[in-house]
Design a protein around this motif. Structure first.
Motif, mmCIF file in Angstrom:
data_model
loop_
_atom_site.group_PDB
_atom_site.id
_atom_site.type_symbol
_atom_site.label_atom_id
_atom_site.label_comp_id
_atom_site.label_asym_id
_atom_site.label_seq_id
_atom_site.Cartn_x
_atom_site.Cartn_y
_atom_site.Cartn_z
ATOM 1 N N ALA A 178 0.836 -1.206 0.000
ATOM 2 C CA ALA A 178 0.000 0.000 0.000
ATOM 3 C C ALA A 178 0.870 1.255 0.000
ATOM 4 C CB ALA A 178 -0.931 -0.006 1.211
ATOM 5 N N GLU A 179 1.964 1.223 0.749
ATOM 6 C CA GLU A 179 2.870 2.371 0.803
ATOM 7 C C GLU A 179 3.559 2.585 -0.548
ATOM 8 O OE1 GLU A 179 6.876 3.867 3.246
ATOM 9 O OE2 GLU A 179 5.937 1.935 3.711
ATOM 10 N N ILE A 180 3.982 1.496 -1.192
ATOM 11 C CA ILE A 180 4.639 1.616 -2.490
ATOM 12 C C ILE A 180 3.689 2.202 -3.528
ATOM 13 C CG2 ILE A 180 5.629 0.310 -4.411
ATOM 14 C CD1 ILE A 180 6.815 -1.614 -2.395
ATOM 15 N N VAL A 181 2.468 1.663 -3.601
ATOM 16 C CA VAL A 181 1.500 2.143 -4.589
ATOM 17 C C VAL A 181 1.159 3.607 -4.335
ATOM 18 C CG1 VAL A 181 -0.823 1.816 -5.513
ATOM 19 C CG2 VAL A 181 0.584 -0.174 -4.943
ATOM 20 N N ARG A 182 0.978 3.966 -3.088
ATOM 21 C CA ARG A 182 0.662 5.356 -2.774
ATOM 22 C C ARG A 182 1.799 6.290 -3.181
ATOM 23 N NH1 ARG A 182 0.967 5.596 2.773
ATOM 24 N NH2 ARG A 182 3.062 6.470 2.521
#
Length: 776
Positions: free
Chosen positions: A533-537
C-alpha cells in the motif's frame, strides 16, 4: 447446459410479461412490497481498481452493498477498456467467495501431491521460511534458492527482481509469455519493445492468427475498435487456420494451412511490390534493405529480390491452400488502404521458423509506411513512475545471468542434479499444470527440501509444496498494473482492495518486504518499504510532478487533454500530492492520452535513424532454423511421427478467453461457457473436420486418445466444420485443483506438444507436433 425450445419459449414469455408489466406499472395498481420493521435500504458504494486476470489490465469498478462486494463491472473512465469487461473479468467476483480457497497458511503432512495439509500459524510459517533463507544466505548458498513467478509486472515485478538480486540468487524464473514481437522490433527498428498497434485509427486490420476476440494483449483495443457504437470501425480480415471466435466476428476469414502465415505475407508483399502499392518515397528516405546491397562493404540480395524470387503468387497459393485471386485481392486491399496495419501474436511465432514468419508480416507494415503513424505500429512511451529500487542498480539480473534457471530448463536441471536447489518459492505459478512435462516438474519439486507456494488455492503445484502461504485475491490487495506494451499510450492502473480480506490471508508483496527486512540490513536498504500500500501510494504521488497526463477522466476530458498536449499545453492540476493521489485512486489510475507522431525515436533506435527491412542480421538469426530459403522463407516444420498406424494430423493448441489465466479454471461461470463455437464445457475436447473424422471411423462425441512422440492425452472428440482437414484443434489451459472434479475429463494437451523450442528465438514450438487419434 442446452436450453430446450419449450424452456426457451417459457422464459421468453416470462421476459415479455416482465417487460409488459414494467411498461404499464405507472397505471396498473400493483400492491407495494411488504418488508419487516427492521428493513432499511443498503448503503451503495463503488471502488475503482484494475483486473489482474490477464495481461490486458482492464479497469474495473466494484459495487458494494453495506461493504459487501456484490458485482464487478468495467470502469468507464479507463482510457483503454472504457467500461468494457470480458466474461473472465466479470467472473472474477467468484474468486474471493470460492469455497475452495485456503483460509490461512497450511503445511503439508501427507504425501507430495495429496491434499493432506494442516493449519499452521503465520508466525511459525514465516519463521521457518526466514530461518531457511537466512541460513542459506549466511552460509554462502544463496544461489541454491529460486523464485518462480507468472506474468508479473509493475511494482510487484520490481519487488521480485530486487528481492532475488539483493538476496544473491540469479534464479528468478519467469513463466514464458513472450511472443517474440520485441525481438522483431529490435531487428527491424533497433528497439527492444513490443509493438503497440493503433487499431481504432486503422481502416484495415490484417490479422495473422491474433486472437483479437479471445485472449490477446490487445483485446480491449480490439473490442473498442469493433464496437458498433463507434460507427467507424476498420475492416477486419482474419488469417487463421481455424474458424475461431475472432474469425467468426471478422469481416472476412482467410483459412490458411497451419504454418503458412509468413508465406502468405510474402505473397502479399510480392503483389504490392509488383503493382507499386508501397510507400516508395518514405522507404527511400527511412528504410535500409529494400534493394540489393553493393560496394566495398559487402553485397547481398535485398528484400525486393528475395520477395520476387520466393513469393510468386502461384507458389504461395500452392503452399497456403488459398486461391491465387484471393492473395492478389488481399494484397491490393492492404496496399491501397490509407491506414492499414498487419498484426500477429504467438500463433505465428511459437513454432520453428516463426521468427521468419513474424519478420515477413512486419515487413508489410514497413512497406506501406505504417510505422509511427495513426492507425499503424507505435511504441508506448515510458511511464514516469518512481522505481521500487532505492539503492544503486544491482547490475545483471537473473534473466541476464547465463547460469540462471529458466522456465524451460529448471525442471530438468534440478531433477537431474545439474543445479540442485535447497529452497523454491512460487508466486502466481503452477508449473505442474502448465508445463508440457508435469512429471519432470514434480520430480524436481520433490528433490527440494523447502518449497513455498503463495497460491490462494491448493492447485496442482501447491500440493507439492511444504508450506502454502495464501495470498489475497486481487480484489482484496494493493498493487499496481501498468498497461501492456501493446497499448499506444502509457496507462498506470491502481489495484486497491474492493473488500476486506475474507480469510486469514496476507499479500505476498507484504510478506516479501517483511522477509527482506529480516534477512540483513543490505536487503532492508534495498526494499525499505513497509507494505505494498505504501509503495502504490508513493508511486501515485510521484505522478503529480510528471507535468503530463493526469488521473483517468471522461472521454470528453480525455480528448480535450490530448488536444491541449498536442498544442504544447499542459494545465497544472492545482492539487497537492496527497489530493492528486486521492483522485488517481478514486478514478482508478493515471494516463497520458497524447502520442507524439513526430518523435523519430519511436521509428528507429539505430544510429542512422533508419529501419531495416529483413536485414542480413535478421536473416542470420532466422537462419538458425534448418530448411529456410536464404534465412527468409520457412518450410513447414514437421514434428517426429508417433508410433502406430493411421493418418498423421497436425496438432493446433488454441486459446479461449475463459482459459487465459491459470486461476480461471476455478470459476464455474467460465467453465460453463468454454467452447463458444462448439458448445463444449467443463472438460477437454478436440476438434476435427467431419470428413477427417469419418474417414478415420470416428464419431463426434466419443472419447479419444491423442498421441504424439512426446506424450498423449484423453479428450472428447468434436466434429467441427471450422477445423481444416488433417488438423486437430485443442484448447489449452483447462485444469482443476478442486477435490471432486476428477469426474470431469480434464487433461493437459501440452503433454503432446512436448518441450520443443525454436532454435532461432528459444520460444516454444507448439505448432509442429504431429498426432494420431485412437479411440479411448
Amino acid at each position: 447446459m442446452a436450453i430446450r425450445r419449450r424452456a426457451f419459449l417459457a422464459g421468453a414469455g416470462g421476459f415479455g410479461l416482465g417487460v409488459a408489466l414494467g411498461g404499464v406499472s405507472h397505471w396498473l395498481p400493483l400492491e407495494p412490497p411488504h418488508v419487516g420493521p427492521a428493513w432499511a435500504p443498503e448503503r451503495e458504494t463503488f471502488v475503482a481498481s484494475t483486473c489482474l486476470l490477464c495481461p490486458a489490465h482492464c479497469g474495473i469498478r466494484g459495487r458494494l452493498l453495506d461493504g459487501k462486494l456484490v458485482r464487478v463491472d468495467g470502469n468507464p473512465l479507463h482510457p483503454v477498456s472504457r467500461g468494457g469487461l470480458c466474461p473472465k473479468g466479470r467472473a472474477g467476483i467468484q474468486l474471493p467467495y470460492h469455497p475452495a480457497r485456503l483460509t490461512g497458511p497450511v503445511e503439508r503432512v501427507g504425501a507430495p501431491g495429496s491434499a493432506d495439509f494442516r493449519p499452521i500459524p503465520w508466525d511459525e510459517a514465516l519463521a521457518r521460511v526466514q530461518e531457511t533463507l537466512g541460513s542459506l544466505r549466511g552460509s554462502g548458498r544463496a544461489g541454491s534458492v529460486a523464485l518462480q513467478c507468472g506474468a508479473v509486472t509493475g511494482a510487484m515485478g520490481e519487488i521480485l527482481e530486487q528481492f532475488t538480486a539483493a538476496y544473491g540468487t540469479p534464479h528468478l524464473i519467469r513463466d514464458g509469455y513472450d511472443d517474440g514481437s520485441a525481438l522483431v522490433m529490435e531487428l527491424c527498428q533497433g528497439m527492444h519493445a513490443p509493438p503497440a498497434f493503433d487499431l481504432e485509427s486503422s481502416d484495415l486490420v490484417l490479422s495473422f492468427g491474433a486472437g483479437l476476440s479471445e485472449a490477446w494483449w490487445c483485446l480491449p483495443q480490439a473490442a473498442q475498435a469493433r464496437a458498433p457504437q463507434s460507427g467507424r470501425g476498420p475492416r477486419w480480415v482474419q488469417v487463421d487456420a481455424r474458424l475461431s471466435r475472432t474469425a467468426a466476428r471478422a469481416d472476412e476469414w482467410i483459412p490458411v494451412r497451419p504454418g503458412t502465415y509468413g508465406a502468405l505475407a510474402m505473397g502479399i508483399a510480392y503483389v504490392i511490390l509488383k503493382e507499386g502499392l508501397y510507400a516508395a518515397e518514405g522507404i527511400k528516405e527511412r528504410v535500409h534493405g529494400l534493394d540489393d546491397a553493393a560496394g566495398p562493404r559487402g553485397s547481398g540480395s535485398g528484400y525486393r529480390t528475395l520477395v520476387l524470387r520466393h513469393g510468386r503468387t502461384e507458389d504461395i497459393a500452392a503452399r497456403t491452400g488459398l486461391p491465387a485471386e484471393t492473395i492478389v485481392r488481399l494484397a491490393k486491399a492492404f496496399g491501397g488502404a490509407r491506414r492499414g496495419v498487419a498484426i500477429w501474436d504467438q500463433t505465428v511465432s511459437w513454432r520453428s521458423g516463426g521468427l521468419s514468419d513474424a519478420l515477413a508480416i512486419h515487413a508489410l507494415n514497413v512497406l506501406v509506411g505504417a510505422l509511427d503513424r495513426p492507425g499503424g505500429v507505435l511504441v508506448q512511451p515510458p511511464l514516469p513512475l518512481k522505481p521500487v529500487r532505492t539503492g544503486p542498480d544491482p547490475g545483471p539480473t537473473a534473466g541476464q545471468d547465463a547460469g540462471a534457471l529458466t522456465a524451460a530448463d529448471w525442471p530438468r536441471r534440478v531433477s537431474g542434479g545439474e543445479t540442485p536447489l535447497q529452497a523454491m518459492v512460487l508466486y502466481q505459478a503452477n508449473p505442474v499444470a502448465s508445463s508440457p512435462r508435469g512429471g519432470e516438474v514434480v520430480a524436481a519439486l520433490e528433490s527440494i527440501p523447502l518449497v513455498v507456494s503463495f497460491s490462494p488455492f491448493l492447485d496442482e503445484t501447491a500440493r507439492h509444496a511444504h508450506l502454502v502461504l495464501p495470498d489475497h485475491t486481487y480484489l482484496e490487495r494493493w498493487q499496481d498494473a501498468p498497461a501492456p506494451g501493446s497499448v499506444p499510450i502509457p496507462v498506470w492502473g491502481v489495484v486497491q482492495p474492493m473488500m476486506e480480506p475474507l480469510h486469514d490471508t496476507r499479500a505476498t508483496g507484504d510478506i516479501l518486504l517483511s522477509l527482506a527486512a529480516g534477512l540483513g540490513e543490505d536487503m532492508k536498504r534495498r526494499l525499505p518499504w513497509s507494505s505494498m500500500a505504501e509503495i502504490v501510494r508513493d508511486r501515485g504521488r510521484s505522478l503529480a510532478t510528471a507535468r503530463r497526463g493526469g488521473p483517468f477522466e471522461t472521454r470528453y476530458r480525455q480528448d480535450e487533454l490530448r488536444e491541449m498536449e498536442a498544442r504544447g499545453w499542459w494545465l497544472p492540476h492545482g492539487m497537492s500530492t496527497d489530493e492528486f493521489w486521492e483522485k488517481v485512486r478514486e478514478q482508478g489510475g493515471w494516463f497520458d492520452p497524447y502520442y507524439d507522431y513526430n518523435d523519430r525515436t519511436a521509428v528507429s533506435g539505430f544510429p542512422d535513424g533508419k529501419v531495416r527491412i529483413f536485414s542480413p542480421q535478421a536473416r542470420e538469426r532466422a537462419g538458425a532454423v534448418s530448411g529456410l530459403a536464404e534465412g527468409f522463407l520457412p518450410l513447414q516444420a514437421e514434428g517426429a511421427a508417433p508410433a502406430g498406424e493411421g493418418p498423421l494430423l497436425r496438432l493446433i493448441p488454441y486459446r479461449v478467453m475463459t482459459l487465459a489465466s491459470g486461476g480461471t479454471a476455478l470459476m464455474p461461470w467460465l467453465l460453463e461457457s468454454l467452447g463458444v463455437m462448439t458448445g463444449d464445457a467443463w472438460e477437454t475436447w478436440v476438434e476435427v473436420n467431419p470428413e477427417t473424422g469419418r474417414a478415420m471411423g470416428l464419431t463426434s462425441g466419443q472419447m479419444v486418445r491423442v498421441q504424439s512422440s512426446a506424450g498423449e492425452f484423453r479428450a472428447r472428440l468434436r466434429f467441427y466444420d471450422g477445423a481444416q482437414p488433417g488438423v486437430v484443434n485443442v484448447p489449452y489451459g483447462l485444469h482443476t485443483s478442486v477435490e471432486g472434479w476428477g469426474k470431469c475429463n480434464v487433461t493437459n494437451p501440452l503433454v503432446a506438444v512436448g518441450e520443443v523450442r525454436d532454435p532461432a528465438t528459444g520460444l516454444p514450438d507448439w505448432y509442429s507436433a504431429r498426432v494420431r487419434l485412437v479411440p479411448a
